[in-house]
Design an enzyme around this catalytic site. Structure first.
Site, PDB file in Angstrom:
ATOM      1  N   GLY A  10       0.853  -1.183   0.000  1.00  0.00           N
ATOM      2  CA  GLY A  10       0.000   0.000   0.000  1.00  0.00           C
ATOM      3  C   GLY A  10       0.890   1.234   0.000  1.00  0.00           C
ATOM      4  O   GLY A  10       1.678   1.426   0.913  1.00  0.00           O
ATOM      5  N   MET A  11       0.783   2.052  -1.047  1.00  0.00           N
ATOM      6  CA  MET A  11       1.699   3.187  -1.214  1.00  0.00           C
ATOM      7  C   MET A  11       0.942   4.506  -1.100  1.00  0.00           C
ATOM      8  O   MET A  11       0.031   4.768  -1.884  1.00  0.00           O
ATOM      9  CB  MET A  11       2.338   3.151  -2.609  1.00  0.00           C
ATOM     10  CG  MET A  11       3.110   1.893  -2.933  1.00  0.00           C
ATOM     11  SD  MET A  11       4.707   1.820  -2.137  1.00  0.00           S
ATOM     12  CE  MET A  11       5.596   3.103  -3.010  1.00  0.00           C
ATOM     13  N   SER A  12       1.357   5.360  -0.150  1.00  0.00           N
ATOM     14  CA  SER A  12       0.740   6.684  -0.040  1.00  0.00           C
ATOM     15  C   SER A  12       1.571   7.723  -0.776  1.00  0.00           C
ATOM     16  O   SER A  12       1.129   8.845  -0.972  1.00  0.00           O
ATOM     17  CB  SER A  12       0.628   7.068   1.424  1.00  0.00           C
ATOM     18  OG  SER A  12       1.934   7.273   1.945  1.00  0.00           O
ATOM     19  N   GLY A  13       2.778   7.365  -1.157  1.00  0.00           N
ATOM     20  CA  GLY A  13       3.688   8.346  -1.744  1.00  0.00           C
ATOM     21  C   GLY A  13       4.554   8.988  -0.673  1.00  0.00           C
ATOM     22  O   GLY A  13       5.432   9.785  -0.978  1.00  0.00           O
ATOM     23  N   VAL A  15       7.053   8.822   3.005  1.00  0.00           N
ATOM     24  CA  VAL A  15       8.347   8.243   3.338  1.00  0.00           C
ATOM     25  C   VAL A  15       8.234   6.764   3.728  1.00  0.00           C
ATOM     26  O   VAL A  15       8.954   5.903   3.208  1.00  0.00           O
ATOM     27  CB  VAL A  15       8.988   9.046   4.507  1.00  0.00           C
ATOM     28  CG1 VAL A  15      10.191   8.315   5.074  1.00  0.00           C
ATOM     29  CG2 VAL A  15       9.363  10.441   4.034  1.00  0.00           C
ATOM     30  N   ASP A  16       7.293   6.467   4.635  1.00  0.00           N
ATOM     31  CA  ASP A  16       7.260   5.118   5.213  1.00  0.00           C
ATOM     32  C   ASP A  16       6.937   4.040   4.172  1.00  0.00           C
ATOM     33  O   ASP A  16       7.646   3.036   4.083  1.00  0.00           O
ATOM     34  CB  ASP A  16       6.246   5.075   6.360  1.00  0.00           C
ATOM     35  CG  ASP A  16       6.678   5.966   7.523  1.00  0.00           C
ATOM     36  OD1 ASP A  16       7.895   6.234   7.645  1.00  0.00           O
ATOM     37  OD2 ASP A  16       5.804   6.393   8.300  1.00  0.00           O
ATOM     38  N   SER A  17       5.884   4.260   3.393  1.00  0.00           N
ATOM     39  CA  SER A  17       5.512   3.211   2.443  1.00  0.00           C
ATOM     40  C   SER A  17       6.549   3.099   1.322  1.00  0.00           C
ATOM     41  O   SER A  17       6.799   2.003   0.809  1.00  0.00           O
ATOM     42  CB  SER A  17       4.114   3.453   1.878  1.00  0.00           C
ATOM     43  OG  SER A  17       3.991   4.746   1.331  1.00  0.00           O
ATOM     44  N   MET A  36      -4.361   3.121  -2.543  1.00  0.00           N
ATOM     45  CA  MET A  36      -5.765   2.833  -2.250  1.00  0.00           C
ATOM     46  C   MET A  36      -6.562   4.126  -2.323  1.00  0.00           C
ATOM     47  O   MET A  36      -6.296   5.061  -1.577  1.00  0.00           O
ATOM     48  CB  MET A  36      -5.882   2.242  -0.850  1.00  0.00           C
ATOM     49  CG  MET A  36      -4.976   1.048  -0.644  1.00  0.00           C
ATOM     50  SD  MET A  36      -5.056   0.420   1.039  1.00  0.00           S
ATOM     51  CE  MET A  36      -6.648  -0.414   0.981  1.00  0.00           C
ATOM     52  N   CYS A 108      -9.989   0.704   9.782  1.00  0.00           N
ATOM     53  CA  CYS A 108      -9.408   0.716   8.432  1.00  0.00           C
ATOM     54  C   CYS A 108      -8.401  -0.420   8.285  1.00  0.00           C
ATOM     55  O   CYS A 108      -8.398  -1.135   7.291  1.00  0.00           O
ATOM     56  CB  CYS A 108      -8.761   2.066   8.164  1.00  0.00           C
ATOM     57  SG  CYS A 108      -8.002   2.176   6.536  1.00  0.00           S
ATOM     58  N   CYS A 207      -7.816  10.795   8.635  1.00  0.00           N
ATOM     59  CA  CYS A 207      -7.458  11.155   7.260  1.00  0.00           C
ATOM     60  C   CYS A 207      -8.636  11.669   6.456  1.00  0.00           C
ATOM     61  O   CYS A 207      -8.468  12.479   5.558  1.00  0.00           O
ATOM     62  CB  CYS A 207      -6.768   9.994   6.550  1.00  0.00           C
ATOM     63  SG  CYS A 207      -7.891   8.668   6.065  1.00  0.00           S
TER      64      CYS A 207
END
Lengths: 368, 365
Positions: A10-13, A15-17, A36, A108, A207
């Site tokens: 799951g990529m948010s763009g 740092v962590d993902s 997502m 979530c 969020c």
């Protein structure tokens, strides 16, 4: 399904993902990046855009697409709006309706990230789903189970929101950030990628309410009647008028809109009677709570009293306590009273480095 | 070894035909630069394409306005109809299966005080003509129905509806973006007041749409100097080619489509074709996969080097349940499990066979 090396991240763009996906690629996994798409309140489009840090904004898709290209993995945006609306947003609204304070991140994780996304991952032929959570998932021989251990980066530990995961889910989840010693170490790895600095918001805000005005959100998105009612004291005496119970949470002092000549705190919310009870600081501390909808990671069920520590909210400190099984519920008795035990929030249990399990607080008690 | 990629999303956009490209390159080359600066030259280019388009749709009169896209043409036409006739009434009818570039204009008009009524569409994907006629009231000023649906390929009864509306002097707008080069379009039968076309669906350049208007005295003003005459010349070439070989092309596409339909149905995985096939678009077919989500399938096809489409991709690229499938009464879960294949002139039997094999492999693991 056959165990394989393919993992959907799951990529948010952010740092962590990004670092999670990069580490997995380095480790030899066949990594697929997925952003997502989650339901959002149309009225908050601008706030989402400005924030950028939330995982729902459109520019986060472009950020995720760009870093996936840099890492050299395929990228897709997937629609999870309907499932997010029914399992997270509707739950959030219901919870306020009951006079509780919800924790949508837990819902979530349970229904969207590690159920709907995992199912989608399986459809893409992937055995695993991975996220940029700070937590360690392992198979532990001594328990004969998949376990969750606290992150090495203590200040970033995110195990609190993961207590609801089942053994079947854990088997298919990877969290490569758990072994990092600090967020700084993660940032160092991330430095090589083109990540927007605006995406640094690490806060625990909700969020889908980026402007943080959740009362306005509830007004737009539910038929919740937000009615004025009475502030009462511990003995039932009327102290003033409140602006509708959704405005308050246990332990709140600021924003009561009435002055009392001494600091007063919310100590109870009664949705049925539309009454908010106020008391002094000492009244906010309780030594006992009852939780339901419990889930345990280290064992199947709580069968006898159990010594451990517990957190009554994400930001709370772990406190020593004893758990007692009571049918489907768990009674938690703390060695020392805890501040602001709040119905709707999660109580999460730990033993040493392990996440033991957790449940939803239905009431606090004690110290009377 | 990486196999050649297979493109099966021609209804989304098509590659530029080499002959079209040659025309455009010549137009763009500096050799012609000075010639091209005269407004007479530009007007000549525009007129050539305009007449080719009018011939293609059997229009004896009227005008063609070139736009930057089919979307822009739909916006122009629908708004102009609504604003011009607002003294006569405020009721607008539109089918629920229109392209977003049509539906979104109607939604915008609704916020401006117009009454927008959706025409019901049968599970077979065709508007119900009798119901549509009954919904036409005295204060109805505009009806918009597409020629071919872009997701399921169904042919709409535009001739019958057009005749009915013409008798009542109600504006009729037809989005024919998927129809040019794929069917005979006869404006004398359709009796549409406005019709929209797009170059990049017929092996022409992107960024070039066209609005045909029956009314010479229309309210559209476009400055000729702002038009890209090279694109318009390319569009003209694309129309010329697609009309010259229209019947061959239709036959070829229909043969490929039958091969695809028969092959996929033979897999015996419960697949079914969505939408009526009689008179449908020769190259668009939408399949329901009973056990697989469309977005997952599109990604799996992508892994295999096959480009297809599912539902409506939003600006993020995420695929949602298609509004078309919901409008024809499909349950959301089922609507999520559909994939559109659209074939083009470069499509080969080998490609169809590889798609079928790949599908079988994906479904049966």
């Amino acid at each position: 399904m056959v165990k394989n090396n393919r993992v959907v991240v799951g990529m948010s763009g952010g740092v962590d993902s990004t670092v999670a996906a990069f580490k997995l690629k380095e480790m030899g996994y066949d990594v697929i990046g997925v952003n997502m798409r989650l339901w959002q309140d149309d009225a908050l489009e601008e706030a989402h855009f400005e924030k950028d840090g939330g995982c729902c904004s459109l520019s986060s898709v472009e950020d995720a697409r760009r870093v996936c290209a840099q890492i050299g993995i395929p990228f897709y945006a997937l629609d999870f709006k309907a499932i997010f609306k029914t399992t997270v947003v509707d739950y959030f609204i219901d919870s306020y309706q009951k006079g509780e304070t919800p924790n949508p991140c837990i819902a979530c994780n349970k229904y969207v990230k590690f159920e709907a996304l995992l199912e989608k991952a399986h459809q893409l032929g992937a055995y695993y789903v991975a996220t940029g959570h700070y937590a360690k998932i392992k198979y532990d021989e001594q328990f004969g189970r998949y376990t969750i251990e606290k992150s090495n980066a203590v200040e970033k530990d995110q195990t609190y929101a993961l207590y609801n995961l089942t053994q079947d889910q854990l088997k298919h989840i990877l969290m490569p950030l758990g072994d990092f010693e600090s967020k700084d170490d993660v940032r160092k790895v991330a430095a090589q990628f083109d990540i927007q600095m605006s995406q640094k918001s690490d806060s625990q805000e909700i969020c889908f309410v980026p402007d943080q005005d959740y009362v306005g959100f509830l007004k737009r998105n539910s038929d919740l009647a937000i009615k004025e009612g009475a502030f009462v004291g511990k003995d039932g005496e009327t102290l003033g008028k409140h602006q509708g119970i959704v405005n308050y949470t246990i332990g709140q002092r600021k924003g009561l809109g009435v002055t009392f000549g001494k600091p007063m705190y919310v100590i109870d919310i009664d949705a049925a009677r539309n009454v908010v009870t106020l008391g002094e600081n000492s009244d906010v501390f309780k030594s006992e709570l009852v939780a339901d909808q419990n889930n345990f990671i280290l064992f199947d069920q709580l069968e006898e009293m159990y010594r451990c520590t517990a957190k009554v909210r994400y930001s709370a400190k772990e406190a020593p306590c004893t758990l007692y099984p009571e049918g489907d519920q768990v009674r938690v008795i703390f060695d020392d009273p805890q501040r602001a035990i709040t119905p709707g929030q999660a109580v999460v249990f730990y033993k040493d480095q392990w996440l033991v399990g957790g449940g939803t607080i239905i009431r606090g008690k004690g110290n009377e | 070894m990486i196999k050649n990629k297979i493109y099966m999303d021609y209804a989304a956009t098509t590659p530029v035909d080499p002959e079209v490209l040659e025309v455009m390159v010549n137009e763009y080359s500096s050799e012609f630069f000075f010639e091209r600066q005269s407004s007479k030259y530009i007007k000549n280019q525009i007129d050539t394409t305009k007449h080719r388009l009018m011939d293609a749709i059997n229009a004896k009169s009227g005008d063609v306005i070139f736009t930057a896209s089919g979307t822009e043409a739909n916006n122009f036409a629908i708004r102009e109809h609504a604003y011009r006739r607002r003294q006569r009434g405020k009721r607008l009818l539109v089918s629920g299966i229109e392209h977003p570039s049509v539906l979104n204009v109607f939604s915008a008009l609704e916020t401006e005080g117009f009454e927008v009524v959706k025409l019901p569409v049968s599970p077979a994907g065709v508007i119900d003509l009798e119901t549509a006629k009954n919904l036409v009231t005295n204060d109805t000023i505009l009806v918009a129905v597409m020629f071919f649906n872009n997701e399921i390929g169904t042919r709409q009864p535009v001739e019958k509806l057009g005749e009915f509306l013409h008798e009542r002097d109600i504006a009729f707008h037809v989005d024919a973006v998927q129809a040019l080069g794929k069917a005979e379009i006869d404006i004398s039968k359709i009796k549409a007041d406005t019709m929209v076309f797009s170059a990049h669906k017929i092996y022409g350049p992107k960024g070039c749409g066209a609005l045909y208007t029956k009314d010479q005295d229309h309210g559209y003003v476009i400055c000729a100097e702002e038009l890209d005459d090279a694109s318009i010349a390319g569009f003209g070439k694309a129309i010329e080619l697609s009309e010259r070989y229209l019947h061959d092309h239709i036959k070829k596409l229909e043969t490929l489509k039958s091969r695809l339909i028969n092959g996929l149905l033979k897999i015996e995985a419960g697949l079914s074709v969505i939408g009526e096939q009689e008179g449908s678009h020769p190259a668009i077919v939408c399949f329901n996969f009973p056990t697989r989500d469309g977005d997952g399938l599109v990604i799996q096809y992508d892994f295999e080097g096959i480009c297809v489409s599912s539902g409506s991709a939003c600006s993020s690229g995420a695929i949602s349940a298609s509004h078309v499938l919901l409008a024809i009464g499909m349950e959301p879960v089922r609507a999520n499990r559909c994939v559109r294949f659209s074939l083009g002139l470069p499509t080969t039997n080998d490609e169809i066979d590889r798609l079928i094999e790949t599908t079988e492999r994906i479904l049966k693991g």
